[in-house]
Design a protein around this motif. Structure first.
Motif, short mmCIF file in Angstrom:
data_model
loop_
_atom_site.label_atom_id
_atom_site.label_comp_id
_atom_site.label_asym_id
_atom_site.label_seq_id
_atom_site.Cartn_x
_atom_site.Cartn_y
_atom_site.Cartn_z
N UNK A 158 -29.75 7.56 -8.53
CA UNK A 158 -29.38 8.67 -7.65
C UNK A 158 -30.26 8.62 -6.42
N UNK A 159 -29.70 8.79 -5.25
CA UNK A 159 -30.46 8.70 -4.00
C UNK A 159 -29.94 9.72 -3.00
N UNK A 160 -30.81 10.05 -2.03
CA UNK A 160 -30.46 10.95 -0.92
C UNK A 160 -30.47 10.12 0.35
N UNK A 161 -29.36 10.11 1.07
CA UNK A 161 -29.25 9.36 2.33
C UNK A 161 -29.18 10.33 3.48
N UNK A 205 -26.22 11.14 -2.33
CA UNK A 205 -26.12 12.48 -1.75
C UNK A 205 -26.42 12.39 -0.26
N UNK A 206 -25.60 13.05 0.58
CA UNK A 206 -25.81 12.99 2.02
C UNK A 206 -25.30 14.26 2.68
N UNK A 255 -21.44 19.18 6.65
CA UNK A 255 -20.77 18.60 5.48
C UNK A 255 -21.79 18.07 4.48
N UNK A 256 -21.60 18.41 3.22
CA UNK A 256 -22.37 17.86 2.11
C UNK A 256 -21.46 16.90 1.35
N UNK A 257 -21.96 15.71 1.02
CA UNK A 257 -21.16 14.72 0.31
C UNK A 257 -21.92 14.22 -0.91
N UNK A 286 -16.91 13.50 -3.20
CA UNK A 286 -16.63 14.94 -3.17
C UNK A 286 -17.47 15.58 -2.07
N UNK A 287 -16.84 16.44 -1.29
CA UNK A 287 -17.57 17.07 -0.20
C UNK A 287 -17.20 18.53 -0.01
#
Length: 478
Positions: free
Chosen positions: A352-355, A393-394, A403-405, A469-470
């Motif tokens: 799992x990562x945050x971009x 996650x971005x 926008x959250x994705x 999903x966003x």
């Protein structure tokens, strides 16, 4: 147009008002004409009487004999169609128009009237009658010689000469009344129709609305009170239609919800019941008993999650549901979701990562609810990502919104399932192990929470290419 109800009452009222008005006008006009007839005849007699009094001064002075005086009175009687009397200074009759001696007894002046004229006054007496031809007027004038009243002359006449004038006025009045009545009926018809027609339409459409037909509306024309009523009625029908439609939608959702709920409860309950019956009947050995108990525990936990999610969704959808909007750092929210789900991802063999796709940005959100949204989306992504896969996650700044994705490298979603992915109890993959099955309410909760914030959701996916999903929330103005 039906001749009943409001239209008939309006027509009858208008015509009655017109008839009463015309009747009063006709009566008033007739009265005024009668008064004018009497006044005109009175002025004529007074004018002629003044001339006769001057002519009779000679008789009073002795320069005119009695026969000549009587002849003069007879001539004036014929000319004026009036009866005449001449009195001396003592109030005695000294001459009359001989052709009508009987009129002296019937219409002659009283002694009081004679004395009043001899005192220098004018005397006017009206004899009104229902038939104008029988009405009479008596006038008396003093005969003045050398500045002194030496006698009196009286004239008595009918107003028959003016009857033709009154008759002509009456005829013209009747013609005018009839013409006005025709116009009044025409105007009353149109006014009554203009008033009753939209009201009849409102009543007709209201009956249809009562029967569940919302297809028609009242025509809105004009700016008067009826047009305002039509607009208000149409707005009310629109509101009723929306309310009924919403109620029907809610009833449909409720029926669907109960059906889905029954289906979701049926499987684990049936499983638990079967396991318990098998164990009570000693149909399983110790090894199977332990496995059955473990499966029963999983089903019980699933039922518990289902109840919890149902209660949560019910709270979110309640009319009084609210969110406390604060300024929240979008990237920090993603980091919290990553930290919270790190162990779950590790157990599933998923990274799992945050971009960071944009500079730090603030959104208006309820911090707890935002964490709940992200947690549900990340948990869903981990669940449908095979070991060795990745969840990303971005955030992306888009002017007035953010926008959250949440993306994954899982198996993806078939195109035909995408329109229903946010529905309650909808499951794309129904073949997974029982322990991995969710309640089918996670994405529905996400959507309701996002809508509660004033945002919206989106999904992108292709089979074999993963899913994305966003959702967007309002951006804090800089």
């Amino acid at each position: 147009m039906k001749f009943s109800g409001l239209f008939s009452r309006l027509m009858a009222s208008y015509i009655l008002i017109v008839l009463m008005s015309l009747t009063f006008a006709g009566v008033g006009l007739t009265y005024l004409v009668r008064q004018w007839v009497f006044s005109a005849r009175e002025k004529e007699l007074l004018s002629r009487g003044t001339g006769i009094a001057q002519l009779l001064e000679g008789y009073i002075q002795g320069t005119l004999d009695a026969g000549s005086a009587v002849k003069l009175l007879d001539i004036m009687d014929t000319f004026l169609d009036a009866r005449l009397w001449l009195f001396d200074a003592e109030g005695r009759v000294i001459a009359t128009s001989e052709r009508h001696m009987g009129a002296q007894r019937r219409f002659g002046p009283t002694q009081a009237q004679v004395q009043a004229v001899l005192a220098g006054e004018l005397s006017v007496t009206r004899w009104p009658a229902l038939a104008l031809t029988a009405a009479r007027i008596n006038v008396g004038l003093p005969v003045v010689v050398n500045g002194r009243v030496q006698g009196a002359v009286f004239l008595s006449a009918t107003v028959a000469g003016y009857v033709d004038i009154l008759a002509a006025v009456r005829r013209q009045t009747i013609y005018a009344v009839l013409a006005a009545l025709v116009v009044a009926v025409f105007v009353a018809w149109n006014i009554s129709r203009a008033i009753s027609r939209p009201l009849s339409e409102i009543a007709r459409i209201a009956e249809q609305v009562a029967n569940g037909n919302f297809s028609e509306r009242v025509e809105e024309t004009g700016t008067d009170e009826i047009a305002s009523l039509a607009r208000t009625f149409n707005l009310a029908v629109d509101q009723v239609e929306r309310t009924v439609s919403e109620q029907q939608r809610l009833d449909s959702i409720r029926r669907e919800f109960v059906a889905n709920l029954s289906h979701e409860f049926r499987a684990p309950l049936a499983s638990i019941r079967g396991f318990l019956e098998a164990m009570l009947m000693d149909m399983v050995n110790e090894e199977e008993r332990a496995r059955y108990l473990s499966m029963m525990l999983d089903d019980a936990k699933r039922l518990g999650r289902l109840v919890d999610d149902m209660l949560e969704l019910s709270r979110i959808q309640a009319p009084q549901a609210r969110v406390d909007l604060l300024e929240v750092d979008a990237v920090e929210a993603l980091e919290r979701a990553k930290t919270r789900m790190a162990q779950r991802a590790a157990r599933a063999g998923v990274s799992i990562e945050v971009a960071l796709e944009s500079d730090p940005v603030q959104v208006l959100a309820d911090p707890d609810r935002l964490d709940q949204i992200l947690t549900n989306l990340v948990e869903n992504a981990i669940k449908f990502t095979t070991p060795g896969g990745r969840v990303r996650l971005s955030v992306r700044d888009a002017k007035d919104r953010v926008w959250f994705w949440v993306s994954d490298t899982g198996r993806g979603i078939p195109e035909q399932d995408l329109p229903y992915i946010w529905d309650r109890f909808y499951k794309v993959d129904k073949s997974r192990d029982r322990a991995d099955l969710g309640t089918g309410l996670g994405l529905a909760i996400v959507k309701e929470l996002v809508l509660l914030h004033g945002g919206d959701v989106a999904v992108q996916s292709e089979p074999g290419q993963g899913s994305k999903f966003g959702f967007w929330l309002k951006r804090v103005s800089q």
